[in-house]
Design a protein around this motif. Structure first.
Motif, short mmCIF file in Angstrom:
data_model
loop_
_atom_site.label_atom_id
_atom_site.label_comp_id
_atom_site.label_asym_id
_atom_site.label_seq_id
_atom_site.Cartn_x
_atom_site.Cartn_y
_atom_site.Cartn_z
N ARG A 28 14.14 -5.47 4.75
CA ARG A 28 13.34 -4.58 5.60
C ARG A 28 13.32 -5.03 7.06
NH1 ARG A 28 13.98 -2.26 1.19
NH2 ARG A 28 12.29 -1.18 0.13
N LYS A 29 13.92 -6.18 7.35
CA LYS A 29 13.98 -6.65 8.73
C LYS A 29 14.86 -5.71 9.55
CE LYS A 29 13.22 -11.60 8.28
NZ LYS A 29 13.84 -12.94 8.50
N PRO A 30 14.53 -5.50 10.81
CA PRO A 30 15.35 -4.63 11.66
C PRO A 30 16.82 -5.04 11.69
CG PRO A 30 13.30 -5.17 12.77
CD PRO A 30 13.34 -5.99 11.51
N ALA A 31 17.08 -6.33 11.67
CA ALA A 31 18.47 -6.82 11.70
C ALA A 31 19.26 -6.41 10.45
CB ALA A 31 18.49 -8.35 11.83
N HIS A 32 18.55 -6.07 9.39
CA HIS A 32 19.21 -5.65 8.14
C HIS A 32 19.04 -4.16 7.89
CE1 HIS A 32 18.48 -10.07 7.14
NE2 HIS A 32 19.76 -9.93 7.38
N GLY A 33 18.67 -3.42 8.92
CA GLY A 33 18.57 -1.97 8.79
C GLY A 33 17.23 -1.45 8.36
N GLY A 34 16.20 -2.30 8.35
CA GLY A 34 14.87 -1.83 7.98
C GLY A 34 14.39 -0.75 8.93
N ASP A 35 13.92 0.35 8.38
CA ASP A 35 13.51 1.51 9.17
C ASP A 35 11.99 1.62 9.17
OD1 ASP A 35 13.03 3.95 10.35
OD2 ASP A 35 14.28 5.10 8.95
N PRO A 36 11.34 1.36 10.32
CA PRO A 36 9.88 1.44 10.39
C PRO A 36 9.31 2.81 10.02
CG PRO A 36 10.75 0.37 12.35
CD PRO A 36 11.92 0.92 11.58
N ALA A 37 10.12 3.85 10.13
CA ALA A 37 9.64 5.19 9.78
C ALA A 37 9.61 5.40 8.27
CB ALA A 37 10.54 6.25 10.43
N ARG A 38 10.35 4.56 7.52
CA ARG A 38 10.46 4.76 6.06
C ARG A 38 9.88 3.62 5.24
NH1 ARG A 38 15.37 7.50 3.83
NH2 ARG A 38 15.19 5.69 2.52
N SER A 39 9.51 2.50 5.88
CA SER A 39 9.07 1.34 5.12
C SER A 39 7.87 0.69 5.79
CB SER A 39 10.21 0.32 5.03
OG SER A 39 9.75 -0.94 4.62
N TYR A 40 6.84 0.47 4.99
CA TYR A 40 5.64 -0.23 5.48
C TYR A 40 6.01 -1.62 5.97
CZ TYR A 40 1.33 -2.92 5.30
OH TYR A 40 0.30 -3.76 5.62
N VAL A 41 6.81 -2.36 5.21
CA VAL A 41 7.19 -3.72 5.58
C VAL A 41 8.00 -3.70 6.87
CG1 VAL A 41 8.54 -5.75 4.89
CG2 VAL A 41 7.07 -4.60 3.22
N ALA A 42 8.96 -2.79 6.99
CA ALA A 42 9.76 -2.69 8.21
C ALA A 42 8.87 -2.38 9.40
CB ALA A 42 10.84 -1.62 8.06
N ARG A 43 7.88 -1.51 9.21
CA ARG A 43 6.96 -1.16 10.29
C ARG A 43 6.15 -2.38 10.72
NH1 ARG A 43 3.05 2.56 8.11
NH2 ARG A 43 4.91 3.74 7.65
N ASP A 63 -2.40 -8.75 -2.43
CA ASP A 63 -2.21 -8.24 -1.07
C ASP A 63 -2.07 -9.38 -0.07
OD1 ASP A 63 -2.41 -5.64 -2.02
OD2 ASP A 63 -4.49 -5.36 -1.34
N LEU A 64 -2.89 -10.41 -0.22
CA LEU A 64 -2.84 -11.56 0.68
C LEU A 64 -1.50 -12.29 0.55
CD1 LEU A 64 -4.13 -13.48 2.71
CD2 LEU A 64 -5.27 -14.62 0.78
N TRP A 65 -1.08 -12.55 -0.68
CA TRP A 65 0.20 -13.22 -0.90
C TRP A 65 1.34 -12.39 -0.33
CZ3 TRP A 65 1.01 -16.06 -6.16
CH2 TRP A 65 0.00 -17.01 -6.35
N PHE A 66 1.31 -11.08 -0.59
CA PHE A 66 2.39 -10.20 -0.12
C PHE A 66 2.51 -10.25 1.40
CE2 PHE A 66 3.96 -6.00 1.22
CZ PHE A 66 5.21 -6.04 0.62
N HIS A 67 1.39 -10.13 2.09
CA HIS A 67 1.44 -10.15 3.55
C HIS A 67 1.80 -11.54 4.07
CE1 HIS A 67 -0.50 -6.28 2.86
NE2 HIS A 67 0.09 -5.95 3.99
N SER A 68 1.45 -12.58 3.32
CA SER A 68 1.88 -13.93 3.68
C SER A 68 3.39 -14.07 3.56
CB SER A 68 1.17 -14.96 2.81
OG SER A 68 -0.23 -14.94 3.04
N LEU A 69 3.97 -13.42 2.55
CA LEU A 69 5.43 -13.42 2.41
C LEU A 69 6.09 -12.74 3.61
CD1 LEU A 69 5.85 -12.55 -1.38
CD2 LEU A 69 6.33 -14.74 -0.27
N ILE A 70 5.47 -11.69 4.11
CA ILE A 70 6.01 -11.01 5.29
C ILE A 70 5.97 -11.96 6.50
CG2 ILE A 70 5.69 -9.08 6.91
CD1 ILE A 70 4.55 -7.47 4.50
#
Length: 175
Positions: A47-62, A105-112
């Protein structure tokens, strides 16, 4: 790999008798914790921008697109919600499932956050493994002693006294 690994709205649970050692209200576990964290980390990487993550389609990319302040704000929010769920459970007003959900939720956002800073769950588990078997009180006293020594003799920084669990944080303006 499945298209969606994490869904904060998924409330599916298993009964305690469904699996040995299962906790009532806990999500069904089909893989080890490490496997799940590694799969999530791999998904977050895509989901990283460098790998094509699209902020319009992905919460993580956003969230990654918004940068570290947004990520860290979300972690603070999730930590507060986990704290409140734990307090509710402590006082008999909450449920174990609510606490597990907030911790997820906390772990997930920590992974981000880890992904944003070029780290992975393996860095955290390596640090936990390093600490395993150490007395928390002794380790804390040693850290305080090392801090006092560094404050008294800042020019004499010894590499073996520094934290060894991962890459050092980058200074602003460095690659």
């Amino acid at each position: 790999m499945r298209a969606a690994i994490y869904d904060p709205t998924n409330t599916s649970t298993i009964a305690p008798e469904a699996a040995p050692g299962a906790v009532a209200g806990a999500p069904a576990a089909t893989a080890s914790v490490d496997d799940t964290l590694l799969r999530l980390a791999a998904l977050i990487e895509t989901r990283k921008p460098a790998h094509g993550g699209d902020p319009a389609r992905s919460y993580v990319a956003r969230l990654l697109h918004q940068g570290p302040d947004a990520i860290l704000k979300k972690i603070a929010e999730e930590a507060g919600e986990a704290l409140m769920a734990a307090k509710d459970l402590q006082h008999g007003h909450g449920s174990a499932q609510a606490l597990v959900g907030e911790m997820a939720d906390l772990w997930f956002h920590s992974l981000i956050a880890l992904a944003h800073f070029g780290l992975s769950p393996a860095d955290v588990t390596a640090e936990l493994a390093r600490r395993e078997g150490l007395s928390g009180l002794e380790e804390k006293a040693l850290r305080k002693l090392q801090q006092r020594q560094q404050e008294q003799h800042p020019q004499e920084q010894h590499p073996h006294h520094q934290h060894q669990s991962g890459p050092s944080p980058q200074q602003p303006g460095t690659p």
